[in-house]
Design a protein around this motif. Structure first.
Motif, PDB file in Angstrom:
ATOM      1  N   PHE A  14      36.694  31.242  85.395  1.00 18.55           N
ATOM      2  CA  PHE A  14      36.391  30.479  86.614  1.00 18.55           C
ATOM      3  C   PHE A  14      37.670  29.874  87.186  1.00 18.55           C
ATOM      4  N   PRO A  15      37.727  29.795  88.517  1.00 21.28           N
ATOM      5  CA  PRO A  15      38.906  29.153  89.109  1.00 21.28           C
ATOM      6  C   PRO A  15      38.815  27.632  88.977  1.00 21.28           C
ATOM      7  N   ASP A  16      39.963  26.983  89.020  1.00 23.49           N
ATOM      8  CA  ASP A  16      39.981  25.519  89.023  1.00 23.49           C
ATOM      9  C   ASP A  16      39.204  25.031  90.243  1.00 23.49           C
ATOM     10  N   GLY A  17      38.425  24.004  90.050  1.00 23.30           N
ATOM     11  CA  GLY A  17      37.648  23.465  91.160  1.00 23.30           C
ATOM     12  C   GLY A  17      36.356  24.206  91.431  1.00 23.30           C
ATOM     13  N   ALA A  18      36.008  25.138  90.561  1.00 20.24           N
ATOM     14  CA  ALA A  18      34.811  25.948  90.804  1.00 20.24           C
ATOM     15  C   ALA A  18      33.552  25.081  90.813  1.00 20.24           C
ATOM     16  N   GLU A  19      32.587  25.523  91.614  1.00 17.15           N
ATOM     17  CA  GLU A  19      31.292  24.875  91.653  1.00 17.15           C
ATOM     18  C   GLU A  19      30.322  25.844  90.979  1.00 17.15           C
ATOM     19  N   ILE A  20      29.669  25.397  89.930  1.00 15.89           N
ATOM     20  CA  ILE A  20      28.866  26.324  89.118  1.00 15.89           C
ATOM     21  C   ILE A  20      27.437  25.812  89.004  1.00 15.89           C
ATOM     22  N   THR A  21      26.477  26.688  89.301  1.00 15.58           N
ATOM     23  CA  THR A  21      25.073  26.321  89.142  1.00 15.58           C
ATOM     24  C   THR A  21      24.552  26.897  87.828  1.00 15.58           C
ATOM     25  N   ILE A  22      23.904  26.058  87.028  1.00 11.85           N
ATOM     26  CA  ILE A  22      23.405  26.495  85.719  1.00 11.85           C
ATOM     27  C   ILE A  22      21.897  26.260  85.657  1.00 11.85           C
ATOM     28  N   GLU A  23      21.174  27.338  85.466  1.00 14.14           N
ATOM     29  CA  GLU A  23      19.710  27.247  85.416  1.00 14.14           C
ATOM     30  C   GLU A  23      19.201  27.888  84.124  1.00 14.14           C
ATOM     31  N   PRO A  24      17.968  27.573  83.737  1.00 10.04           N
ATOM     32  CA  PRO A  24      17.374  28.231  82.567  1.00 10.04           C
ATOM     33  C   PRO A  24      16.857  29.627  82.938  1.00 10.04           C
ATOM     34  N   TRP A  25      16.540  30.435  81.934  1.00  9.90           N
ATOM     35  CA  TRP A  25      15.789  31.672  82.166  1.00  9.90           C
ATOM     36  C   TRP A  25      14.517  31.269  82.924  1.00  9.90           C
ATOM     37  N   ARG A  26      14.149  32.003  83.929  1.00  5.87           N
ATOM     38  CA  ARG A  26      12.930  31.663  84.644  1.00  5.87           C
ATOM     39  C   ARG A  26      11.929  32.810  84.569  1.00  5.87           C
ATOM     40  N   GLY A  43      17.486  40.240  71.461  1.00  7.15           N
ATOM     41  CA  GLY A  43      16.277  39.465  71.792  1.00  7.15           C
ATOM     42  C   GLY A  43      16.552  38.189  72.555  1.00  7.15           C
ATOM     43  N   CYS A  44      17.583  38.200  73.397  1.00  8.26           N
ATOM     44  CA  CYS A  44      17.930  36.968  74.115  1.00  8.26           C
ATOM     45  C   CYS A  44      17.036  36.757  75.326  1.00  8.26           C
ATOM     46  N   GLY A  45      16.497  37.853  75.871  1.00 12.54           N
ATOM     47  CA  GLY A  45      15.618  37.726  77.036  1.00 12.54           C
ATOM     48  C   GLY A  45      16.348  37.734  78.367  1.00 12.54           C
ATOM     49  N   ALA A  46      17.641  38.050  78.364  1.00 10.95           N
ATOM     50  CA  ALA A  46      18.376  38.099  79.636  1.00 10.95           C
ATOM     51  C   ALA A  46      17.780  39.143  80.571  1.00 10.95           C
ATOM     52  N   CYS A  47      17.246  40.222  79.991  1.00 15.83           N
ATOM     53  CA  CYS A  47      16.647  41.278  80.812  1.00 15.83           C
ATOM     54  C   CYS A  47      15.493  40.716  81.633  1.00 15.83           C
ATOM     55  N   VAL A  48      14.692  39.882  80.985  1.00 17.34           N
ATOM     56  CA  VAL A  48      13.566  39.255  81.682  1.00 17.34           C
ATOM     57  C   VAL A  48      14.089  38.304  82.757  1.00 17.34           C
ATOM     58  N   ALA A  61      22.261  45.670  83.757  1.00 20.34           N
ATOM     59  CA  ALA A  61      23.531  45.094  84.206  1.00 20.34           C
ATOM     60  C   ALA A  61      23.878  43.813  83.461  1.00 20.34           C
ATOM     61  N   VAL A  62      22.879  43.027  83.064  1.00 22.45           N
ATOM     62  CA  VAL A  62      23.191  41.756  82.400  1.00 22.45           C
ATOM     63  C   VAL A  62      23.070  41.831  80.884  1.00 22.45           C
ATOM     64  N   CYS A  63      22.541  42.926  80.350  1.00 19.54           N
ATOM     65  CA  CYS A  63      22.300  42.987  78.902  1.00 19.54           C
ATOM     66  C   CYS A  63      23.616  42.802  78.146  1.00 19.54           C
ATOM     67  N   PRO A  64      23.703  41.793  77.291  1.00 19.39           N
ATOM     68  CA  PRO A  64      24.960  41.571  76.575  1.00 19.39           C
ATOM     69  C   PRO A  64      25.268  42.685  75.592  1.00 19.39           C
ATOM     70  N   LYS A  65      24.273  43.487  75.241  1.00 20.02           N
ATOM     71  CA  LYS A  65      24.528  44.585  74.321  1.00 20.02           C
ATOM     72  C   LYS A  65      24.489  45.927  75.055  1.00 20.02           C
ATOM     73  N   SER A  66      24.542  45.891  76.376  1.00 19.52           N
ATOM     74  CA  SER A  66      24.606  47.107  77.194  1.00 19.52           C
ATOM     75  C   SER A  66      23.517  48.117  76.856  1.00 19.52           C
ATOM     76  N   ILE A  67      22.311  47.648  76.644  1.00 17.84           N
ATOM     77  CA  ILE A  67      21.224  48.585  76.361  1.00 17.84           C
ATOM     78  C   ILE A  67      20.867  49.321  77.644  1.00 17.84           C
ATOM     79  N   SER A  68      20.757  50.639  77.508  1.00 17.40           N
ATOM     80  CA  SER A  68      20.616  51.502  78.681  1.00 17.40           C
ATOM     81  C   SER A  68      19.194  51.495  79.226  1.00 17.40           C
ATOM     82  N   LEU A  69      19.090  51.737  80.529  1.00 13.71           N
ATOM     83  CA  LEU A  69      17.779  51.906  81.154  1.00 13.71           C
ATOM     84  C   LEU A  69      17.038  53.102  80.563  1.00 13.71           C
ATOM     85  N   ASP A  70      17.760  53.937  79.858  1.00 16.99           N
ATOM     86  CA  ASP A  70      17.101  55.058  79.175  1.00 16.99           C
ATOM     87  C   ASP A  70      15.981  54.544  78.266  1.00 16.99           C
ATOM     88  N   ALA A  71      16.135  53.309  77.797  1.00 17.93           N
ATOM     89  CA  ALA A  71      15.086  52.718  76.953  1.00 17.93           C
ATOM     90  C   ALA A  71      13.778  52.628  77.738  1.00 17.93           C
TER      91      ALA A  71
END
Lengths: 237, 248, 642
Positions: free
Chosen positions: B90-102, B160-165, B221-231
């Protein structure tokens, strides 16, 4: 919190119907959608016959009209595909909306496309257009002034109706917008169908992912070119 | 570096939440979670309520951490969990929004923590090979091709982090379910229960009120383990196979 | 305290068989009438809970995470040993047994280790049957590699994520039993205390980490699988939530704690980058196969960029001091050597608190010799991970590494049946002390956790239930209400802390004391300093700490405060044990006991035993007991890596 209505929970006493599951509905949508895309391609080929002139075009129209029972079979088939497609689509869209009751304040798309995210809108625009389109060319309810035209051989002059209608910028504009909606819909849908049917994976994936956008462009060019050519007087009545 | 944060605060699952602004002084070598640690330490010193978030191993494998950072689950770096994101992104002075999984299926527990037990219930519905302890044949009795084993591993790598969801516009869990179904469907050990497993896991997934897949590809695109859509393609095939064999 | 290890008689090879035959069985129809509490869901906990449920027992399994799959076993990278001898390279159960006993510097029980080596073979079969995708050869057979300096290739692995894949296998078995209704899984529940009825472990008290509710659970036996206590050092490779509370509360209730000073330091971790550092990340030891370790040779070169230090001014201290093993000396030797050069002021990297605690691991020579492609094929994942964390590419700049606490060999004392000194309380995996002695071989932690859970406890717990266990009752017994009351009072006491300091800060201070005085190198003076500093810090905790929030909600700070309170007491026990063990062995290096070359000097005359500590209350020193170790099958030898 909104209730997510459908499908039934797995542990309900009713045995879940496979086609009622989210994947089942997607498969139904994919198959019905594939039928509709097939028809769209054939229909587009028919449209392009306008370039061959009045005689060819009217002969083709007369041939289609002369199919009789088969024509009605196809019409009912298409209607059924459309109804199933729309119904599954609406059910899934409602479910999908319910699956995220609270939207993100900030959401940045990574991979999805604007046309992929607006499937419901493009689909509904298309359905509205379809009604208009049938009223125009099939039933003659709108723009009836061209509907009764006959050609030199006494056949219904579909060609004349067609070309004269599209000399109106408003009619052509409507068609081009609708064509854009269909093309965007198909641009996402065709590749989506291939994944839903399990084809788009491994070595085939990249090709499958190109099918949608390619078909979308093809449909847009094919469908939009004829009305625009009429408007620009490149095709004469 | 100075950062302006907008963080989702929510007391519990029953009360509504809101984004609250915070300013924090960070260091570029900090991990994202260490930056939050620093903010929390400051809040505690000031007698304010610190921000709850899930985390554990902090090395990208347990799947506990789960933040949507500026609209992207697990933040700006591909194939990386939130705990492995560092502030130098992140650049210095960045404005960052942090939300939960929804997602409807992931109710907020507190602030940025959500309840992901729905994923466990899906696994309980069939994400296993039914082999009793002691009943296993010799490990080399069933040869498995190197490529098959590697492919199965690619799917088994799911944390099993749920980032895909979280990323999916429909909050669909298809990538998660697809990964487990594919992992076991590829291996000889998974064949006996193959169709029943797919059917049961799909039914469980639906029962948890996840959305359906629209093939947007956000999950991959967000899967931290790069699981393919082939799944997902494979899960669809397994579904049709189950329908075709009447075992759905 | 009676320390009867219940070791079976007879030849080593036949002990486990004989013992299994002698164990009493529980009638299959009666098993469902026994309720068993399993605390923890890592490799030991998941495998035990699943296996007990399969046998028919009624199981309650508890974990502090939001899912049993998140237990820290998931982070183990390297592999799992098994004496399969698939490589035909001379491995055998006996060799694995011998290597483990020797690796543990002769401070483990022969019978336990031999059983572990025997069972290792079955573990691989079990995991493969579950669908664990171990690495394969092209012919479809399982692949092996040599690991942690072993002379044979007996390590089975799944890329660099073996722990993850084994845990997911055990987790899947556990979830199968959850689905079958045989295991009730309680996630986000933390064990706060053990409940004894008539001297037997008959239940636990937990906090529901979502609601804050403190509640009792009764059972016929309790199985503790709560991992190690590396986080007493604050910075370690353990997960943030890993803690000693469950084990320590059992100690306070009368369970003996064995060899608490035995900790393992891993030489190749990513060093600290600032005071805010929250944990350390391990880099696979395999990197030492191709990296050369060095620091600047002279103090005036410290602080320069590595590229500005000429070859002649680079001090390849491992290669110079240990010419035959070089960069591949064992973990503890490499760790101490790194500490020494950094203590001498020659460290590299970012100065934290005025100290540069890192050394270079340089791949430049290997890249020149083998090419970037070969190095990338071998280490791409690790290099990427390093770059993500450290922000530098190891292809361009030497990696910076430093040792970190990784594993704790000490734990609750258990007999051959894995039962502690409290009847009914069984302890498995890293939480017990049993099999690794004073140091653990690489790829043996996964083996032990799964051996205990899949193949030892399911036999031995039946013996306890059918011979010693008495009476059926639930939480209505007054003992439960009493412990709940004590824990509620403790929670109120913590929540009343409204000082200025975050608990994390105090934990960090404790970690520094432990690292400085009870870390890689220990000596009498340092340990006595720590023993003065820890009680003083403990006092200050109760005046300085601030615990926000309430007890009726999700409150991670309250959870952490409770764990730190126990670490503050436990740290003292560790130092007492380290001071008492006046020898160097395995991971325990007493600086007073070394050869002129800096090698550890064991004292088998005085310390060939397990030290077991018994609690005597908060105000009294713990009582020391000893379980002598006898070696009938191996000869006590001295290591040398010169």
């Amino acid at each position: 919190m909104p209730v997510v209505p459908d499908p039934k929970p797995a542990n309900s006493s009713e045995r879940p119907q496979p086609l009622g599951s989210t994947i089942g509905r997607k498969v139904v949508m994919a198959l019905s959608g594939a039928v509709l895309v097939g028809f769209a391609l054939a229909h587009m080929a028919g449209h392009l016959k306008v370039y061959a002139g009045r005689d060819d075009y009217n002969a083709y129209a007369a041939f289609l009209q002369g199919l009789g029972g088969l024509k009605w079979l196809v019409r009912f088939g298409l209607l059924a595909a459309l109804v199933v497609h729309v119904r599954s689509g609406l059910t899934l869209a409602a479910r999908n909306k319910g699956a995220r009751p609270h939207a993100y304040a900030v959401k940045r798309a990574q991979r999805s496309t604007p046309y992929g995210r607006t499937m419901l809108l493009s689909g509904l625009v298309f359905v509205a257009f379809l009604i208009y389109h049938l009223a125009h060319f099939t039933l003659g309810w709108v723009h009836p002034q061209y509907f009764a035209l006959k050609d030199a051989l006494g056949r219904t002059d579909v060609y004349g109706n067609f070309v004269r209608s599209f000399q109106s910028p408003i009619i052509t504009g409507t068609y081009v917008i609708a064509t854009a909606a269909v093309s965007m819909h198909v641009a996402h849908a065709a590749s989506s169908v291939l994944r839903t049917l399990g084809i788009s994976s491994g070595a085939l994936r990249r090709s499958c992912e190109r099918v949608g956008p390619a078909l979308g462009v093809l449909l847009f060019v094919g469908f939009a070119s004829v009305p625009v050519a009429c408007l620009l007087d490149l095709v004469k009545p | 570096m100075r950062l302006q944060l907008h963080i989702w605060r929510q007391k519990n699952s029953r009360e509504p939440g809101r984004l609250v602004p915070y300013a924090v002084q960070a260091d570029e070598h900090m991990s994202f979670l260490e930056m939050l640690d620093v903010l929390n330490a400051e809040l505690i010193r000031k007698g304010e309520d610190p921000i709850a978030f899930d985390h554990d191993c902090r090395e990208g494998i347990c799947g506990a951490c789960s933040l949507v950072i500026d609209g992207v689950p697990h933040g700006p770096r591909a194939a990386t969990t939130t705990c492995q994101i560092h502030m130098r992104e992140f650049p210095d002075g960045a404005e960052i929004t942090i939300e939960p999984w929804r997602a409807y299926a992931f109710p907020v527990v507190k602030d940025l923590m959500v309840d992901r037990s729905a994923l466990d219930r899906i696994i309980a519905a069939g994400g296993y090979v039914s082999v009793r302890t002691g009943a296993a044949p010799d490990a080399n009795a069933i040869p498995i091709g190197k490529n098959t084993a590697e492919k199965a591993f690619d799917y088994a790598a799911c944390i099993g982090c749920g980032a895909c969801v979280a990323a999916c516009p429909n909050a669909s869990a298809m990538l998660f379910v697809g990964a487990k179904v594919s992992h076991l469907a590829l291996l000889p050990q998974g064949q006996v229960e193959r169709t029943a497993r797919a059917s049961r896991m799909i039914a469980a997934m639906d029962a948890e009120s996840f959305g359906g897949c629209s093939n947007h590809g956000e999950c991959e695109a967000v899967c931290p383990k790069s699981i393919s859509l082939d799944a997902i393609a494979k899960l669809n095939r397994e579904f049709m196979r189950a329908v075709a064999t009447g075992e759905s | 305290m009676q320390l009867d290890a219940k070791l079976p008689s007879g030849p080593l090879r036949e002990k486990w068989d004989k013992h299994r035959f002698e164990l009493k069985l529980v009638n299959p129809a009666n098993k469902r009438k026994y309720r068993i509490i399993v605390v923890g869901s890592g490799l030991a906990g998941s495998s035990a809970a699943a296996s007990l449920a399969e046998l028919g027992y009624d199981v309650d399994c508890f974990c502090i995470q939001d899912s049993p799959r998140r237990a820290h076993s998931i982070a183990a990278q390297g592999g799992i040993n098994a004496a399969k001898n698939h490589q035909n390279d001379g491995d055998s159960i006996w060799r694995l047994f011998y290597d483990t006993v020797k690796g543990g510097d002769f401070r483990a029980r022969e019978a336990n280790v031999y059983r572990l080596a025997q069972i290792s073979v079955d573990i691989i079969d079990q995991c493969v049957a579950q669908g664990v995708p171990f690495a394969r050869e092209y012919g479809g057979m399982l692949d092996n590699r040599s690991f942690g300096g072993a002379q044979v290739s007996r390590t089975f692995y799944a890329r660099g994520q073996t722990g993850q894949q084994l845990l997911l296998g055990a987790y899947s078995a556990l979830m199968r039993m959850v689905d079958a209704g045989k295991v009730r899984m309680h996630v986000r529940h933390e064990m706060l205390d053990l409940v004894l009825v008539d001297g037997h472990a008959r239940g636990i008290v937990t906090r529901d980490l979502l609601t804050g509710e403190i509640g009792p659970w009764a059972a016929d036996a309790v199985v503790l699988c709560t991992g190690g206590y590396g986080n007493v050092f604050y910075l370690s490779t353990n997960a943030k939530a890993s803690n000693v509370t469950a084990a320590f509360r059992c100690y306070k209730r009368g369970a003996g704690f064995a060899n608490p000073c035995f900790t393992q330091i891993h030489p190749t971790c990513i060093p600290q980058s600032g005071n805010y550092q929250s944990k350390l990340t391990l880099m696979s030891e395999s990197l030492r196969n191709d990296g050369r370790v060095w620091v600047p040779r002279r103090l005036e070169l410290v602080g320069r960029k590595p590229s500005e230090i000429p070859e002649t001014d680079r001090y390849y201290y491992l290669e110079e001091r240990y010419p035959s093993f070089g960069n591949l000396v064992p973990r503890d030797v490499a760790s101490r050597a790194a500490k020494k050069v950094c203590d001498d002021g020659l460290g590299v990297g970012i100065a934290v608190g005025g100290r540069r605690n890192a050394v270079y691991l340089d791949f430049a020579d290997s890249i020149t010799r083998l090419g970037r492609k070969v190095i990338s094929d071998r280490y791409a994942n690790l290099f990427d991970m390093y770059e993500r964390i450290a922000g530098e590419s190891p292809y361009e700049v030497p990696m910076r590494i430093y040792p970190a606490v990784h594993y704790t060999m000490g734990g609750l004392w258990v007999d051959y049946n894995l039962m502690s000194t409290i009847p009914g309380l069984h302890v498995l995996g890293e939480a017990n002390f049993s099999d690794h002695g004073a140091n653990r071989l690489g790829a043996s932690a996964l083996m032990q956790g799964l051996a205990d859970g899949y193949f030892v406890l399911p036999y031995t717990i039946g013996h306890y239930l059918s011979t010693m266990h008495k009476g059926k009752f639930g939480v209505e017994r007054p003992e439960f209400a009493e412990v709940v009351r004590q824990q509620q009072a403790q929670t109120r006491r913590l929540l009343a802390l409204k000082g200025q300091r975050p608990v994390d800060d105090i934990h960090r201070e404790l970690g520094r004391i432990m690292w400085d005085y009870c870390g890689m190198g220990r000596n009498g003076d340092g340990l006595r300093k720590a023993l003065a500093a820890i009680p003083e810090l403990r006092e200050r905790f109760w005046t300085e700490a601030s615990v926000p929030g309430s007890g009726e909600e999700t409150n991670p700070w309250l959870e952490h405060a409770g764990r730190v309170v126990d670490f503050l007491q436990f740290a003292e026990l560790m130092c007492i044990d380290a001071l008492e063990r006046d020898e160097s062995c395995g991971g325990h290096f007493r600086e007073e006991h070394q050869t002129p070359e800096g090698e550890a000097v064991r004292d088998d005359e005085r310390f060939c035993h397990v030290t077991v500590w018994e609690d005597r209350g908060d105000d009294a020193a713990p009582a020391q007991h000893r379980e002598p170790l006898t070696f009938e099958n191996v000869k006590l030898a001295t290591r040398s890596y010169k």
